[in-house]
Design a protein around this motif. Structure first.
Motif: not given
Length: 536
Positions: A106-122, A347-350
């Motif tokens: 779940y942590k790894a997949l959250t990081a993947v999804k967040l990187s995709e989102r931030l690439a669009e936003v930033l 950083y994607v954190a627990g």
């Protein structure tokens, strides 16, 4: 058909601290302890403006070598990481056996999804990176895995030939012959589905004798995430350690300042919340023939615990530059090492990591490193069809299964039955009769009022006893339901804990096949302020 069942506030579940639940729902109350609001676009834009230097060429060279050895197809990511404007979304985890508990995925997949989102936003390239935390020396934390059994969780433990004493960094340990027994034991305990052998060979084949914990975990992670790869980094690599020698030197030379910063943040946090990390005099470990041991101040120099060796500051710094791979950071310094190496935007954190990052803002300022956004990982409970049917049939919420089974059974069987209603009517009727009789009794002799009230209490007590006996008899007629509740409780909250913290992904992969990974990727969202229940 899959999809989210519902979301649940963390406060309604066990194991989440008030600090973490506040971070998810009331970040403003904790704003003094973090670099920015993880929920707001402006926080990321501001931080991105402060990160202008990407990963260094020597680091990317090391990452290319590492990931090629693990068969991780991230060539495009690494090409992008060489560009000066590239940012990174980082997460990481200890090297759990056979990939560790579900939340690692779940942590790894959250990081993947967040990187995709931030690439669009930033409007800047953003690469997901997974930090392989193999520097710890606590083998017991990572030497077991758990899968569902018929009535309870079944744990499988790897017995290392070097398990006694302080054997040094776990990541460097080589798997011994007992790993074959673990593989066979796991194979017997997985669901007897068509995918079982394929799953063990295709995804977990790296867990074999002669392979290090780091390499086995990295190869497994690379295979599990092949359709949405992320860069893996082994920070114990000597070539990587060489790049952070200035930080290690600073951590020793200015240990008093670092301690004061952490202590001040901890004291401020403790006024309203809890402290996750206890401040230490220094933040470095040293590994030699005595294992991995902390370095502690001693007069004008330092002592290496374990060996008791005393060194001057000059001697320790000389060793840092000559043998940086022998040094490793503790939990407080590790994020600074990470963000010295990588242009980390988030950083994607627990939950536990969110709590300890609350203590680290002063350390980031001391080190001169921008503190990344701390983004809570996705938290998920997988609800299989059998549990879905039981929840729907009895109009239960997932978290209802956190109750004691007997209490839940009483609620479902007795309180909603004719028995409960009949006894309630009897109690009401008895009270009514006694209320009508009381004036007659006291008219004859006022002192008999107390006797009448005592009789009332005794009769109601006996009625209550009879009700409980009937309730037990009624519940005993529902052993099938009790068994269903016990099984559902173990499926969703094994050992009374969140499923994601206990169970290994191999069970679900074996049962549902490789498409299980697609289901996870498609279902995980960045709405992580609440726990999610996912229908399978």
């Amino acid at each position: 058909m899959t999809g989210p069942l519902r979301s649940v506030p963390y406060a309604r579940l066990r194991g989440f601290t008030r600090l973490f639940t506040t971070y998810c729902t009331g970040w403003d109350l904790l704003s003094a302890f973090f670099g920015g609001d993880w929920r707001e676009k402006e926080s990321y834009l501001t931080l991105a403006g402060r990160i202008q230097t990407g990963a260094s060429a020597p680091l990317v060279d090391a990452l290319e070598r590492q990931n090629a050895a693990w068969g991780n197809p991230v060539h495009e990511h690494l090409d992008v990481l060489r560009k000066p404007r590239t940012l990174a979304v980082v997460t990481g985890q200890q090297l759990g056996l056979f990939g560790g508990p579900l939340y690692t995925l779940y942590k790894a997949l959250t990081a993947v999804k967040l990187s995709e989102r931030l690439a669009e936003v930033l409007e800047r390239p953003v690469v997901p990176v997974f930090w392989l935390e193999g520097g710890d020396h606590d083998l017991a934390e990572v030497s077991h895995l758990s899968v569902p059994g018929a009535t309870q969780v079944e744990a499988i433990t790897y017995r290392s030939p070097t398990a006694s004493g302080n054997s040094g960094s776990v990541g460097q340990l080589v798997l011994g012959p007992d790993i074959q027994r673990v593989r066979e034991d796991l194979g017997h305990r997985l669901p007897p589905a068509e995918f079982r052998r394929q799953i063990l060979d295709q995804y977990y084949g790296a867990y074999r004798e002669g392979v290090t914990f780091t390499d086995a975990f990295a190869c497994t992670t690379a295979r599990l995430l092949r359709k949405c790869p992320l860069v893996l980094i082994n920070p114990e690599d000597p070539a990587v350690k060489q790049l952070v020698t200035p930080l290690f030197e600073k951590a020793l030379c200015e240990h008093a300042e670092a301690y004061a910063r952490l202590e001040a943040a901890s004291e401020a946090l403790e006024r309203d919340y809890h402290v996750q990390v206890q401040p230490r005099a220094t933040h470095l470990f040293y590994q030699d023939t005595f294992g991995r041991n902390a370095i502690r101040p001693h007069g004008a120099g330092f002592t290496i615990q374990g060996s008791g060796q005393q060194l001057t500051a000059t001697e320790v710094i000389s060793r840092i530059h000559a043998h940086p791979h022998r040094f490793s950071p503790n939990v407080a310094l590790r994020p600074l090492v990470q963000d010295t190496l990588l242009p980390t935007i988030a950083y994607v954190a627990g939950p536990g990591e969110v709590s300890y990052f609350a203590q680290f803002k002063g350390l980031y300022e001391w080190a001169g490193i921008p503190m990344p956004m701390i983004y809570p990982r996705a938290s998920i409970t997988l609800v299989e069809p059998r549990e879905q049917r039981i929840l729907r049939k009895h109009d239960l919420d997932m978290e209802d299964l956190l109750q004691d089974v007997e209490t839940l059974l009483d609620r479902l069987v007795v309180k909603g039955s004719n028995v409960d209603a009949a006894f309630q009517r009897a109690a009401d009727a008895l009270a009514e009769v006694l209320d009508k009789l009381s004036p007659t009794i006291t008219a004859v002799d006022v002192t008999l009022g107390r006797t009448a009230e005592a009789a009332r209490a005794a009769w109601l007590k006996e009625l209550g006893k009879l009700r409980r006996r009937v309730a037990r008899a009624e519940k005993s007629r529902h052993e099938v339901l009790r068994s269903q509740l016990v099984r559902s409780q173990q499926a969703l909250f094994p050992e009374g804990k969140l499923q994601e913290r206990v169970l290994n992904a191999a069970y679900y992969l074996s049962k549902y096949g490789p498409s299980f990974l697609d289901t996870l990727y498609d279902s995980i969202t960045l709405r992580t302020a609440r726990h999610q229940a996912l229908l399978l």
